[in-house]
Design a protein around this motif. Structure first.
Motif, PDB file in Angstrom:
ATOM      1  N   ARG A   1       0.826  -1.205   0.000  1.00  0.00           N
ATOM      2  CA  ARG A   1       0.000   0.000   0.000  1.00  0.00           C
ATOM      3  C   ARG A   1       0.867   1.265   0.000  1.00  0.00           C
ATOM      4  NH1 ARG A   1      -5.027  -0.789   4.052  1.00  0.00           N
ATOM      5  NH2 ARG A   1      -5.666   1.149   3.002  1.00  0.00           N
ATOM      6  N   LEU A   2       2.003   1.217   0.663  1.00  0.00           N
ATOM      7  CA  LEU A   2       2.945   2.333   0.584  1.00  0.00           C
ATOM      8  C   LEU A   2       3.497   2.448  -0.838  1.00  0.00           C
ATOM      9  CD1 LEU A   2       4.894   1.873   3.944  1.00  0.00           C
ATOM     10  CD2 LEU A   2       3.428   3.817   3.344  1.00  0.00           C
TER      11      LEU A   2
ATOM     12  N   VAL B   1       9.679   1.296   0.972  1.00  0.00           N
ATOM     13  CA  VAL B   1      10.370   0.982   2.223  1.00  0.00           C
ATOM     14  C   VAL B   1      10.876  -0.452   2.113  1.00  0.00           C
ATOM     15  CG1 VAL B   1       9.013   2.631   3.552  1.00  0.00           C
ATOM     16  CG2 VAL B   1       8.253   0.231   3.399  1.00  0.00           C
ATOM     17  N   ARG B   2      11.408  -1.022   3.203  1.00  0.00           N
ATOM     18  CA  ARG B   2      12.024  -2.347   3.132  1.00  0.00           C
ATOM     19  C   ARG B   2      11.351  -3.331   4.083  1.00  0.00           C
ATOM     20  NH1 ARG B   2      17.406  -3.649   1.605  1.00  0.00           N
ATOM     21  NH2 ARG B   2      17.537  -5.903   1.323  1.00  0.00           N
ATOM     22  N   ASP B   3      10.938  -4.458   3.529  1.00  0.00           N
ATOM     23  CA  ASP B   3      10.513  -5.586   4.330  1.00  0.00           C
ATOM     24  C   ASP B   3      11.747  -6.461   4.515  1.00  0.00           C
ATOM     25  OD1 ASP B   3       9.494  -7.874   5.443  1.00  0.00           O
ATOM     26  OD2 ASP B   3       7.817  -8.094   4.042  1.00  0.00           O
ATOM     27  N   VAL B   4      12.329  -6.444   5.714  1.00  0.00           N
ATOM     28  CA  VAL B   4      13.588  -7.147   5.955  1.00  0.00           C
ATOM     29  C   VAL B   4      13.373  -8.581   6.428  1.00  0.00           C
ATOM     30  CG1 VAL B   4      14.906  -5.054   6.401  1.00  0.00           C
ATOM     31  CG2 VAL B   4      13.720  -6.197   8.298  1.00  0.00           C
TER      32      VAL B   4
ATOM     33  N   ASP C   1       2.871  10.636   5.962  1.00  0.00           N
ATOM     34  CA  ASP C   1       1.503  10.920   5.492  1.00  0.00           C
ATOM     35  C   ASP C   1       0.890   9.672   4.855  1.00  0.00           C
ATOM     36  OD1 ASP C   1       1.718  13.485   6.397  1.00  0.00           O
ATOM     37  OD2 ASP C   1       1.927  14.424   4.413  1.00  0.00           O
ATOM     38  N   ALA C   2       1.689   8.966   4.056  1.00  0.00           N
ATOM     39  CA  ALA C   2       1.184   7.746   3.398  1.00  0.00           C
ATOM     40  C   ALA C   2       0.842   6.692   4.427  1.00  0.00           C
ATOM     41  CB  ALA C   2       2.237   7.218   2.414  1.00  0.00           C
TER      42      ALA C   2
END
Length: 361
Positions: free
Chosen positions: A320-321, A328-331, A352-353
Motif C-alpha cells: 500500500r505504501l 520501504v524495506r521488508d527485511v 503521510d502515506a
C-alpha cells in the motif's frame, strides 16, 4: 535454447541460493536501502569533478595500486592517531569485508554474527566457501557481553562480524561487548561501523580499541553519511599486519584512478559533506516519534533508518505504501518494516502515506 543455472557446473554450496537484492523501482520516494537521499552539494560536486578531470588525463596508466593519497585522507578523517599503514579501502565496504573473508575465512572455516544483522554477511561467507553461523540477540536486539562470550566460545569462529550500529535494527553495540568478544575469540573480529556518523556525538567508536588488538578491524563506508553510495568506496582501520593480509587477496589496481580522485576530493570537503547528518538524524527522530504516535513500536536507532514493529501485515502495508509512491524495506522480521530517514519532504511523504493507510484500515 536457453540454459538455467541447473545446467551449469555450479559449486554445490551455491545451488539454490538467490543473489542479494533490494527491490529497485522508479518511485518518487525511495527509502528502502539506507542511502543518504540528500544530493552532494553543488560546490563539493564541482570540486570533485575538477579532481576527476585531472585524473582522467592519466587514465591510460594504471592507478596507484596502494591508493596512498586516499589512505592518508582516511587516516586524517578518522583521527585516533591512525596513519596510512593502518588503512585499507575497496569498492564499497562489501568488497573490504570480502577481502577479510578471503584472507581469514574460506573453506573449512566459520564466520559468525549475531542475527538479525546485515544480510550480506552470510552471502559473503558463502561466496568465499566459509560456513555462516548466526548467533542470537535479546528480544530488543541488544547483546550482553556474557551472552556474546558464551556463544563465541561455543562456535569458536574464524571471523566474527559485529555490525555497530546494527543493520537492520539500528541497535547500538557497547564497547564492552566488543572487548569481551575479542578476548573470547580465536579468530579476527570485524566491527562494521557503516552508520557510525549517525550515532550520538559522544558515542565512542571501536577505533578506540585498535591499539594492542592486531586481530581487530573497524570498517566504514562513504555510502551513507558522505552521500557517496554511487561511488562505491568503503574502508577500514586495523593493525598494519592485518592490512598486509588483505594485500594477498585483493585484485591488482582494484580501486580505479577516478574512484580514488573522487573519494580524496570528497574527504577534503568532509565538513560540508557531513553537514547533512544532523538533518538526517532529526528526520530519523521525527519518524520514531510519529510512528509511536501512530501506534507502532519503533526500535532505538543510532543509524539513518528506523525498524518498526506492530505491523499486522508487513507485505500488505509495504504494497500500500508502494502504491502511494513510497518504497520501504521488508527485511523479513515478522511484524516489522524498515524505513530510511530521508529529506524532510521525503519523511513527510512516508509519514503521510502511512497515516492514510491507518485511517483507511
Amino acid at each position: 535454447m536457453t540454459s538455467s543455472l541447473d545446467d551449469l557446473p555450479l559449486r554445490d554450496d551455491l545451488r539454490g541460493l538467490t543473489p542479494y537484492g533490494a527491490p529497485q523501482a522508479p518511485l518518487p520516494i525511495a527509502l528502502n536501502v539506507n542511502e543518504n537521499t540528500h544530493p552532494v552539494p553543488d560546490a563539493v560536486a564541482s570540486d570533485i569533478l575538477d579532481d576527476i578531470a585531472v585524473a582522467l588525463r592519466d587514465v591510460n596508466r594504471y592507478p596507484d595500486r596502494e591508493f596512498t593519497a586516499l589512505r592518508e585522507g582516511f587516516a586524517q578523517y578518522l583521527g585516533h592517531g591512525l596513519d596510512a599503514s593502518q588503512i585499507w579501502a575497496g569498492n564499497g565496504s562489501n568488497e573490504v569485508l570480502q577481502h577479510i573473508l578471503q584472507a581469514f575465512a574460506g573453506p573449512g572455516r566459520t564466520v559468525f554474527g549475531f542475527a538479525p544483522t546485515y544480510s550480506m554477511y552470510p552471502l559473503l561467507a558463502q561466496g568465499t566457501g566459509a560456513r555462516w553461523v548466526a548467533g542470537e540477540r535479546q528480544p530488543d536486539y541488544t547483546i550482553t557481553p556474557e551472552e556474546a562470550v558464551a556463544q563465541i566460545e561455543q562456535v569458536d569462529p574464524d571471523v566474527v562480524l559485529l555490525c555497530s550500529p546494527n543493520n537492520p535494527t539500528g541497535t547500538p553495540l557497547g564497547l564492552d561487548v566488543i572487548e569481551a568478544v575479542y578476548a573470547a575469540a580465536r579468530g579476527v573480529v570485524v566491527v562494521d561501523e557503516a552508520y557510525q556518523e549517525f550515532a550520538p556525538h559522544d558515542a565512542p567508536s571501536a577505533l578506540t580499541l585498535l591499539e594492542g588488538r592486531p586481530r581487530l578491524a573497524v570498517s566504514r563506508t562513504m555510502s551513507k553519511a558522505f552521500a557517496f553510495a554511487g561511488a562505491r568506496v568503503g574502508y577500514l582501520a586495523a593493525d598494519p599486519a592485518f592490512i598486509d593480509a588483505l594485500r594477498l587477496v585483493r585484485l591488482p589496481y582494484h580501486l580505479s584512478a577516478l574512484t580514488q580522485a573522487a573519494a580524496v576530493a570528497a574527504l577534503r570537503n568532509s565538513d560540508v559533506m557531513l553537514g547533512m547528518v544532523e538533518e538526517i538524524v532529526a528526520q530519523r527522530d521525527r519518524i520514531t516519534a510519529t510512528l509511536e504516535a501512530l501506534g507502532y513500536t519503533p526500535h532505538e536507532s543510532w543509524s539513518n533508518f528506523v525498524l518498526f514493529g506492530g505491523v499486522s501485515d508487513p507485505k500488505a502495508t509495504w504494497r500500500r505504501l508502494y502504491e502511494q509512491g513510497v518504497l520501504v524495506r521488508d527485511v523479513g522480521i515478522p511484524g516489522h518494516l524498515r524505513v530510511t530517514a530521508g529529506t524532510e519532504a521525503e519523511t513527510t511523504a512516508f509519514l503521510d502515506a502511512l497515516a492514510s493507510i491507518e485511517s483507511a484500515s
